[in-house]
Design an enzyme around this catalytic site. Structure first.
Site, mmCIF file in Angstrom:
data_model
loop_
_atom_site.group_PDB
_atom_site.id
_atom_site.type_symbol
_atom_site.label_atom_id
_atom_site.label_comp_id
_atom_site.label_asym_id
_atom_site.label_seq_id
_atom_site.Cartn_x
_atom_site.Cartn_y
_atom_site.Cartn_z
ATOM 1 C CD GLU A 211 8.233 60.087 34.516
ATOM 2 O OE1 GLU A 211 8.843 60.119 33.436
ATOM 3 O OE2 GLU A 211 8.199 59.073 35.247
ATOM 4 C CD GLU A 322 15.100 59.174 32.100
ATOM 5 O OE1 GLU A 322 15.066 57.925 32.046
ATOM 6 O OE2 GLU A 322 14.111 59.857 32.437
#
Length: 407
Positions: A211, A322
């Site tokens: 990520e 997120e």
């Protein structure tokens, strides 16, 4: 009476002495962890935001503590870049501007060193334990198509997402240009991030994930600054992996960009827009997963031995936002995603990902096919895709969290 007092004193000592030992033991553990993370620097640079950036010799970085990397020979550049990527060509789009890192105002690290944000004692003490410092909680990955019946992802993990994704093929990397903002965070234990996920394996105990993106995380950094970050795990966020260089794993080679450091300047609502370009790809020769920041900065790589599924290829790519929704007061969090505004508001107001691409089996960048979208509650955070000219495949995403339609 004297015997009673003596007995009370002894009872108190039985309670206090173990506590004192426990406190002393924790202090020693924290000091040991700090010593392991903060290597002796060649040079230190004080950033205007209060951070200290230590310039550490490239061969002394934490990565080489990993058992798989004890005799690893550093690869100082990738064997191949994906075809179609303009390495070394500084291009700034006409409607957004280039950005840098705040610490650059006070100096740079010399060649042969890498910049590492110095970890403070308070950083570790904010974590639930030394073992959990620098780690995401389990179940923090977006699962667009969960198995039937649909599980309650919100109550299961407290994480919410607004993403675009592709699946059903073999992927060898991903790219995006990401609009950079400073979303407001309601609770210190919540965060807001915008990132690329490179995923392999199943959404169970063996998920592999790489990520990269930007985040605001008061718990991790002790402030509300927008910071560049990376993350990796090979077991669904259980025991392996961490943010940035807070454990062994990622090998950095760039002396210019510090993971975890503040990004500057930031986009303003209805005003100037700033973005960062990130590329993650698998070197076809060595099998390592490389990361590049902008068109000029090859950051480093995640060595192939760290992973199981990703040692071959990724099975899903996700781009998007997120947040953590802790529902601390019994209501949805007001922590913002992206700019804090819904996608419908468009450029200059809503946050965007543009030029989203995948790297295929021929090491070529191409547009994603059959791009899907996913969000748990679209009245809290949402995502809208499109495609046009210079922006290629893009989407606007985000939202304010709690509002009249998201109580």
């Amino acid at each position: 009476m004297g015997k009673v007092l003596l007995l009370l004193f002894l009872c108190m000592m039985l309670v206090l002495v173990p506590l004192a030992f426990a406190d002393s033991s924790q202090k020693l553990d924290v000091q040991k962890h700090l010593k392991n993370l903060n290597r002796p620097p060649v040079r230190s640079i004080k950033s205007p935001d209060g951070d200290v950036i230590d310039c550490i010799h490239v061969s002394h970085q934490p990565a080489f503590d990993h058992p798989e990397l004890k005799n690893h020979k550093i690869q100082m550049k990738p064997n191949f870049h994906p075809e179609g990527h303009p390495f070394g060509e500084s291009k700034v789009s006409s409607n957004s501007k280039s950005i840098t890192q705040l610490w650059h105002q006070n100096g740079r690290c010399p060649e042969g060193t890498i910049p590492i944000r110095r970890t403070k004692k308070d950083d570790i003490l904010r974590a639930s334990s030394i073992q959990h410092f620098g780690k995401k909680k389990q179940s923090s990955f977006p699962q667009p198509k969960p198995a039937e019946p649909l599980p309650d992802l919100i109550s299961q993990s407290g994480h919410q997402h607004a993403i675009a994704y592709v699946e059903g093929d073999k992927y060898y990397g991903a790219k995006a240009t990401i609009n950079v903002w400073d979303p407001k965070i309601q609770q210190p234990n919540e965060f807001s991030l915008s990132q690329i996920w490179i995923l392999g394996g199943s959404f169970g105990q063996d998920l592999n994930s790489i990520e990269a993106g930007w985040q605001v995380s008061p718990d991790l950094y002790g402030d509300n600054n927008t910071r560049l970050f990376t993350y990796w795990t090979s077991d669904a966020y259980q025991a392996t992996g961490c943010y940035n260089l807070l454990c062994s794993g990622f090998i950095q080679i760039s002396s210019d960009i510090a993971l975890g450091a503040t990004i500057s300047p930031l986009s303003k609502y209805g005003s100037s827009q700033f973005d960062i370009s990130l590329l993650v790809w698998k070197d076809p020769k060595e099998g390592n997963w490389w990361m590049q920041f902008g068109n000029d900065h090859v950051m480093g790589y995640w060595p192939a031995p760290l992973f199981s599924y990703l040692s071959d290829s990724a099975s899903m790519i996700e781009w998007g936002g997120e947040v953590v929704n802790s529902e601390s007061d019994g209501q949805h969090t007001s922590t913002q995603m992206g700019s804090g505004h819904f996608p419908e508001e468009g450029f200059g107001k809503a946050s965007y990902f543009k030029n989203i691409q995948i790297v295929d089996g021929d090491n070529k960048l191409r547009a994603p096919k059959d791009l899907g979208t996913y969000t748990e509650q679209d009245n809290c955070y949402n995502v809208k895709t499109g495609s046009a000219g210079d922006w290629g495949n893009y989407f606007y995403y985000g939202g304010p969290g709690r509002n009249a339609n998201c109580p």
